[in-house]
Scaffold this active site. Structure first.
Site, PDB file in Angstrom:
ATOM      1  N   HIS A 241      -3.751  -9.798  10.447  1.00 15.82           N
ATOM      2  CA  HIS A 241      -4.698  -9.311  11.460  1.00 15.82           C
ATOM      3  C   HIS A 241      -5.691 -10.392  11.905  1.00 15.82           C
ATOM      4  O   HIS A 241      -6.848 -10.091  12.219  1.00 15.82           O
ATOM      5  CB  HIS A 241      -5.464  -8.093  10.954  1.00 15.82           C
TER       6      HIS A 241
ATOM      7  N   ASN B 155      -3.787   6.321   6.158  1.00 17.58           N
ATOM      8  CA  ASN B 155      -2.991   5.410   6.991  1.00 17.58           C
ATOM      9  C   ASN B 155      -1.493   5.526   6.718  1.00 17.58           C
ATOM     10  O   ASN B 155      -0.681   4.943   7.421  1.00 17.58           O
ATOM     11  CB  ASN B 155      -3.450   3.967   6.719  1.00 17.58           C
TER      12      ASN B 155
ATOM     13  N   LYS C 207       0.821  -1.222   0.000  1.00 16.47           N
ATOM     14  CA  LYS C 207       0.000   0.000   0.000  1.00 16.47           C
ATOM     15  C   LYS C 207       0.849   1.264   0.000  1.00 16.47           C
ATOM     16  O   LYS C 207       0.680   2.157  -0.838  1.00 16.47           O
ATOM     17  CB  LYS C 207      -0.920   0.035   1.232  1.00 16.47           C
TER      18      LYS C 207
END
Length: 451
Positions: free
Chosen positions: A191, A141, A118
């Site tokens: 996650h 982010n 990302k």
């Protein structure tokens, strides 16, 4: 400002929570703040900026949450937290910074998510927009030097375009991002301490496509396609030859070229970064740039000068013919697999991998094939080192180190000229370090002490 008067509650005093506070204050919206930690990282900064705002620390008070007319939750706080779950059940609106941003922004938004790459794609796109002379805002982010939390961008003069990196946590509370163009780069396990399974994780990521006008799609990852097959203008990319409206690779002589349909953009040998994953990142950035009308000339110029980001397979030193690479941002298994494959095909020798930390419920078994091909030894540190070692057995044997300095020293003892020592932990850092940056800096210092 008491909680009885203020009806908007901000949960979490990280960077996004602080930006939410600044945003609300600038609009004269009364609020108060809660954080489950006794000493959240930005507490002093918050109190200096908002001395009259009520702050509740050290656990969430259910009665306080249920008195709010709306709750703005920071990405690091799970919506499954019991007090938040009850608030949702009772119909109290819960949103996040990206959700608020999406409702307030008036310029087009480029939105990027994915398990890996990302930040690299967003920074590549920023370099391209710089080369094209575009007036844009950068953040979400992203933690780069020029990046800001999304709501801080709205406190500045309006930009012609906004480029946001968005996490699955941020997307959980975003109803409709309405991006001009959106991309889900890839999906790999991450996650799993927050999500029930990969389907739930993917569902959060797929929310990036809500309301978007165009999409960029990774042909090599079916999860990159919008779940509902949106009939939207699209550009696809992959590591094969492209078709119509596609980006890919074309062999010409001894070199490969990144091409859009039949137009050559840049040769692989002309890039400063290496590895198949970084070629894919380049193709994604090109797709996003083309989607917002950037000319190929600016794209080519930017990519020729892009040398990568700190803590992403960053070359640190060469000691007696052994190269040291810092990939501290490799916080999940997919990132470490990509780093091993990219570096393994780039060097003459083998890789001594330093890994370990907090596992986040990951399955490390997919490291075994790539370590069998490129790895020479694995040195493990951190809280879940034994769990990682167990997953690698019996094909890959690991040794344990006490700390980063010990790990670097042990790794060098196994290395020969032509080999590389790679820090790519496949784990989170917060058992031993404040964040991945501190972990990477510890690696760099430890390598420096070897010289």
């Amino acid at each position: 400002m008491s909680a009885e008067i203020a009806k908007t509650l901000i949960i979490g005093l990280g960077e996004s929570g602080l930006s939410c506070a600044r945003y609300l204050a600038a609009r004269n919206v009364a609020f108060w703040v809660a954080d489950s930690r006794s000493k959240p990282p930005n507490l002093d900064d918050f109190r200096s900026q908002f001395p009259d705002v009520d702050v509740q620390l050290g656990g969430f008070q259910e009665s306080s949450l249920l008195s709010a007319s709306r709750i703005i939750v920071s990405p690091g706080v799970s919506l499954k937290t019991p007090e938040l779950s009850k608030a949702r059940t009772l119909g109290i609106p819960i949103s996040g910074d990206i959700d608020i941003f999406s409702r307030e922004v008036s310029s087009p938004v480029v939105a990027v998510t994915g398990s890996n790459g990302k930040s690299t794609v967003v920074e590549m796109l920023a370099s391209i927009l710089d080369a094209a002379g575009k007036n844009y805002g950068l953040g979400g982010n992203l933690d780069g030097a020029k990046a800001k939390p999304a709501l801080d961008l709205l406190l500045e003069q309006p930009k012609d375009l906004y480029v946001l990196e968005v996490s699955s946590f941020q997307l959980e509370t975003t109803e409709s991002l309405n991006a001009e163009v959106a991309v889900l780069l890839n999906i790999s396990m991450d996650h799993m301490d927050r999500y029930v399974d990969m389907d739930e994780y993917l569902g959060a990521k797929q929310r990036i496509f809500r309301g978007c006008k165009k999409v960029v799609i990774n042909r090599d990852d079916p999860h990159s396609v919008p779940e509902h097959g949106l009939a939207l203008p699209r550009i696809d990319f992959g590591l094969d030859r492209p078709g119509a409206n596609g980006l890919g690779l074309q062999q010409e002589g001894e070199d490969q070229y990144l091409v859009f349909q039949f137009e050559k953009i840049i040769s692989v040998s002309g890039l400063k970064i290496f590895g198949q994953h970084n070629i894919a990142n380049c193709l994604a950035a090109i797709g996003l740039a083309l989607s917002v009308g950037v000319e190929v000339k600016a794209i080519r110029k930017a990519l020729m000068g892009f040398s990568g980001l700190p803590h992403r397979c960053e070359k640190v030193a060469n000691i007696a013919g052994v190269e040291f690479y810092n990939d501290s941002k490799g916080t999940n298994v997919g990132a470490t697999v990509a780093a091993l494959e990219g570096l393994g095909s780039h060097i003459e020798g083998q890789i001594i991998l330093i890994a370990g930390g907090v596992s986040k419920g990951a399955d490390f078994r997919s490291l075994v094939p790539v370590l069998s091909r490129w790895g020479k030894k694995v040195v493990l540190i951190g809280k879940d080192a034994k769990e990682l070692a167990s997953a690698l057995r019996p094909k890959t044997q690991a040794v344990f180190a006490r700390d980063m300095h010990d790990a670097v020293t042990v790794a060098l003892s196994y290395a020969a000229p032509g080999d590389a020592v790679l820090l790519s932990p496949a784990c989170a850092s917060f058992d031993m370090f404040a964040n991945y940056r501190e972990r990477g800096q510890s690696f760099i210092r430890s390598v420096g002490q070897l010289q």
